[in-house]
Design a protein around this motif. Structure first.
Motif, mmCIF file in Angstrom:
data_model
loop_
_atom_site.group_PDB
_atom_site.id
_atom_site.type_symbol
_atom_site.label_atom_id
_atom_site.label_comp_id
_atom_site.label_asym_id
_atom_site.label_seq_id
_atom_site.Cartn_x
_atom_site.Cartn_y
_atom_site.Cartn_z
ATOM 1 N N TRP A 41 73.999 28.032 -23.575
ATOM 2 C CA TRP A 41 74.196 28.749 -24.837
ATOM 3 C C TRP A 41 75.047 27.893 -25.771
ATOM 4 C CZ3 TRP A 41 74.550 34.697 -25.041
ATOM 5 C CH2 TRP A 41 73.618 35.270 -24.153
ATOM 6 N N TYR A 42 76.128 27.345 -25.234
ATOM 7 C CA TYR A 42 76.999 26.491 -26.038
ATOM 8 C C TYR A 42 76.216 25.298 -26.569
ATOM 9 C CZ TYR A 42 80.935 23.699 -27.575
ATOM 10 O OH TYR A 42 81.801 22.967 -28.350
ATOM 11 N N ASP A 43 75.435 24.657 -25.708
ATOM 12 C CA ASP A 43 74.676 23.469 -26.108
ATOM 13 C C ASP A 43 73.743 23.764 -27.277
ATOM 14 O OD1 ASP A 43 75.927 22.028 -24.092
ATOM 15 O OD2 ASP A 43 74.228 22.175 -22.706
ATOM 16 N N VAL A 44 73.027 24.878 -27.217
ATOM 17 C CA VAL A 44 72.115 25.251 -28.302
ATOM 18 C C VAL A 44 72.906 25.549 -29.568
ATOM 19 C CG1 VAL A 44 70.457 26.980 -29.111
ATOM 20 C CG2 VAL A 44 70.270 26.063 -26.789
ATOM 21 N N LEU A 45 73.955 26.329 -29.449
ATOM 22 C CA LEU A 45 74.759 26.677 -30.619
ATOM 23 C C LEU A 45 75.387 25.434 -31.251
ATOM 24 C CD1 LEU A 45 76.451 29.926 -29.288
ATOM 25 C CD2 LEU A 45 74.542 29.767 -30.912
ATOM 26 N N LEU A 46 75.811 24.488 -30.431
ATOM 27 C CA LEU A 46 76.388 23.253 -30.953
ATOM 28 C C LEU A 46 75.364 22.472 -31.756
ATOM 29 C CD1 LEU A 46 78.709 21.181 -31.101
ATOM 30 C CD2 LEU A 46 77.840 20.240 -28.949
ATOM 31 N N LEU A 59 61.389 22.914 -30.547
ATOM 32 C CA LEU A 59 61.095 21.631 -29.914
ATOM 33 C C LEU A 59 62.212 20.620 -30.163
ATOM 34 C CD1 LEU A 59 59.077 19.989 -28.273
ATOM 35 C CD2 LEU A 59 57.961 19.351 -30.412
ATOM 36 N N GLU A 60 62.808 20.648 -31.349
ATOM 37 C CA GLU A 60 63.922 19.748 -31.636
ATOM 38 C C GLU A 60 65.128 20.083 -30.764
ATOM 39 O OE1 GLU A 60 63.714 20.871 -35.826
ATOM 40 O OE2 GLU A 60 63.626 18.739 -36.305
ATOM 41 N N ILE A 61 65.363 21.361 -30.563
ATOM 42 C CA ILE A 61 66.481 21.770 -29.703
ATOM 43 C C ILE A 61 66.212 21.292 -28.275
ATOM 44 C CG2 ILE A 61 67.799 23.702 -28.770
ATOM 45 C CD1 ILE A 61 66.963 25.284 -31.321
ATOM 46 N N GLU A 62 64.998 21.502 -27.790
ATOM 47 C CA GLU A 62 64.632 21.059 -26.434
ATOM 48 C C GLU A 62 64.915 19.585 -26.236
ATOM 49 O OE1 GLU A 62 60.531 21.871 -25.377
ATOM 50 O OE2 GLU A 62 60.676 23.771 -26.447
ATOM 51 N N ARG A 63 64.503 18.774 -27.190
ATOM 52 C CA ARG A 63 64.695 17.324 -27.086
ATOM 53 C C ARG A 63 66.166 16.953 -27.039
ATOM 54 N NH1 ARG A 63 60.270 16.133 -31.556
ATOM 55 N NH2 ARG A 63 58.420 16.131 -30.227
ATOM 56 N N ARG A 64 66.965 17.668 -27.789
ATOM 57 C CA ARG A 64 68.384 17.325 -27.860
ATOM 58 C C ARG A 64 69.157 17.750 -26.623
ATOM 59 N NH1 ARG A 64 70.354 18.261 -34.067
ATOM 60 N NH2 ARG A 64 68.644 17.155 -35.056
ATOM 61 N N ILE A 65 68.773 18.852 -26.015
ATOM 62 C CA ILE A 65 69.551 19.303 -24.856
ATOM 63 C C ILE A 65 68.795 19.157 -23.541
ATOM 64 C CG2 ILE A 65 70.908 20.874 -26.270
ATOM 65 C CD1 ILE A 65 69.485 23.178 -24.890
ATOM 66 N N LEU A 66 67.602 18.593 -23.589
ATOM 67 C CA LEU A 66 66.822 18.291 -22.391
ATOM 68 C C LEU A 66 66.573 19.518 -21.527
ATOM 69 C CD1 LEU A 66 68.510 14.908 -21.437
ATOM 70 C CD2 LEU A 66 66.485 15.273 -22.844
ATOM 71 N N MET A 67 66.001 20.520 -22.128
ATOM 72 C CA MET A 67 65.672 21.755 -21.417
ATOM 73 C C MET A 67 64.161 21.970 -21.484
ATOM 74 S SD MET A 67 66.980 25.624 -22.196
ATOM 75 C CE MET A 67 68.531 25.502 -21.356
ATOM 76 N N ALA A 68 63.590 22.468 -20.420
ATOM 77 C CA ALA A 68 62.157 22.741 -20.391
ATOM 78 C C ALA A 68 61.789 23.830 -21.402
ATOM 79 C CB ALA A 68 61.728 23.170 -18.995
ATOM 80 N N LEU A 140 76.933 4.804 -17.168
ATOM 81 C CA LEU A 140 75.928 5.856 -17.308
ATOM 82 C C LEU A 140 75.005 5.624 -18.501
ATOM 83 C CD1 LEU A 140 78.050 8.976 -16.356
ATOM 84 C CD2 LEU A 140 76.296 7.834 -14.986
ATOM 85 N N VAL A 141 75.514 5.001 -19.552
ATOM 86 C CA VAL A 141 74.671 4.765 -20.723
ATOM 87 C C VAL A 141 73.504 3.836 -20.369
ATOM 88 C CG1 VAL A 141 75.808 2.762 -21.799
ATOM 89 C CG2 VAL A 141 74.814 4.549 -23.231
ATOM 90 N N CYS A 142 73.667 3.027 -19.342
ATOM 91 C CA CYS A 142 72.579 2.146 -18.892
ATOM 92 C C CYS A 142 71.375 2.937 -18.388
ATOM 93 C CB CYS A 142 73.065 1.227 -17.772
ATOM 94 S SG CYS A 142 74.344 0.076 -18.264
ATOM 95 N N LEU A 143 71.595 4.157 -17.951
ATOM 96 C CA LEU A 143 70.523 4.983 -17.387
ATOM 97 C C LEU A 143 69.853 5.868 -18.436
ATOM 98 C CD1 LEU A 143 72.341 6.163 -14.137
ATOM 99 C CD2 LEU A 143 70.771 4.230 -14.414
ATOM 100 N N MET A 144 70.347 5.834 -19.654
ATOM 101 C CA MET A 144 69.873 6.755 -20.677
ATOM 102 C C MET A 144 68.806 6.105 -21.560
ATOM 103 S SD MET A 144 73.604 8.262 -21.647
ATOM 104 C CE MET A 144 73.021 9.473 -22.795
ATOM 105 N N PRO A 145 67.883 6.929 -22.093
ATOM 106 C CA PRO A 145 66.920 6.389 -23.049
ATOM 107 C C PRO A 145 67.642 5.964 -24.328
ATOM 108 C CG PRO A 145 66.636 8.762 -22.795
ATOM 109 C CD PRO A 145 67.693 8.346 -21.828
ATOM 110 N N ALA A 146 67.058 5.019 -25.027
ATOM 111 C CA ALA A 146 67.697 4.435 -26.212
ATOM 112 C C ALA A 146 68.125 5.485 -27.229
ATOM 113 C CB ALA A 146 66.770 3.410 -26.861
ATOM 114 N N ASP A 147 67.309 6.504 -27.442
ATOM 115 C CA ASP A 147 67.638 7.498 -28.470
ATOM 116 C C ASP A 147 68.736 8.462 -28.032
ATOM 117 O OD1 ASP A 147 66.040 8.839 -26.607
ATOM 118 O OD2 ASP A 147 65.097 10.099 -28.126
ATOM 119 N N GLN A 148 69.198 8.363 -26.804
ATOM 120 C CA GLN A 148 70.251 9.245 -26.292
ATOM 121 C C GLN A 148 71.568 8.512 -26.048
ATOM 122 O OE1 GLN A 148 69.884 12.660 -25.556
ATOM 123 N NE2 GLN A 148 67.953 12.474 -26.637
#
Length: 155
Positions: A41-46, A59-68, A140-148
């Protein structure tokens, strides 16, 4: 693709997953103990609060918080029922919707932050020195996709 991960990589993977799950569950428990809803809930509200006009498509929210998607739909329905967000028709696409944070949603997110921040400190910060935290973040940033890879404040 017959290359198997080394023992060290397998160990790193297992520890990464366990540590992340333990830390997340600990933060969730602290929020629940304080009478707040789940961290999602916090993640979406943020994410909505960060938008200049306070609105995003699901869909934009999904991409940002990585939720199905199926989880996102249910979560948005709950947030709408609680009056934390509103769902409006999308001007560009009549079939879609835009989710906007409400004043009540902003207030809840603001009230959750001190508990969330204290939980992060208790379950991560108190266990790592600043240099260790910086080193871990760099690893950890080494494991993340470029846009994240860009650091995003949680507040």
């Amino acid at each position: 693709m017959d290359v198997l991960p080394s023992q060290d990589i397998q160990k790193a993977w297992a520890r990464l997953v366990r540590a992340a799950e333990f830390a997340r569950a600990s933060v969730e428990r602290d929020l629940k103990d304080a009478g707040f809803p789940p961290l999602a809930w916090y993640d979406v509200l943020l994410e909505l609060d960060r938008e200049p006009e306070g609105g995003l498509r699901p869909l934009e929210i999904e991409r940002r918080i990585l939720m199905a998607q199926y989880n996102m739909s249910r979560l948005i329905d709950r947030l709408v029922r609680e009056g934390l967000v509103s769902r409006e028709p999308c001007a560009e696409d009549g079939r879609g919707s835009v989710i906007r944070i409400t004043r009540k949603g902003r207030d809840l997110r603001g009230a959750m932050w001190p508990v969330y921040a204290a939980a992060i400190q208790r379950h991560v910060g108190d266990k790592l020195g600043e240099a260790q935290a910086e080193g871990l973040a760099d690893l950890l940033v080494c494991l993340m996709p470029a846009d994240q890879k860009k650091p995003i404040p949680l507040r």
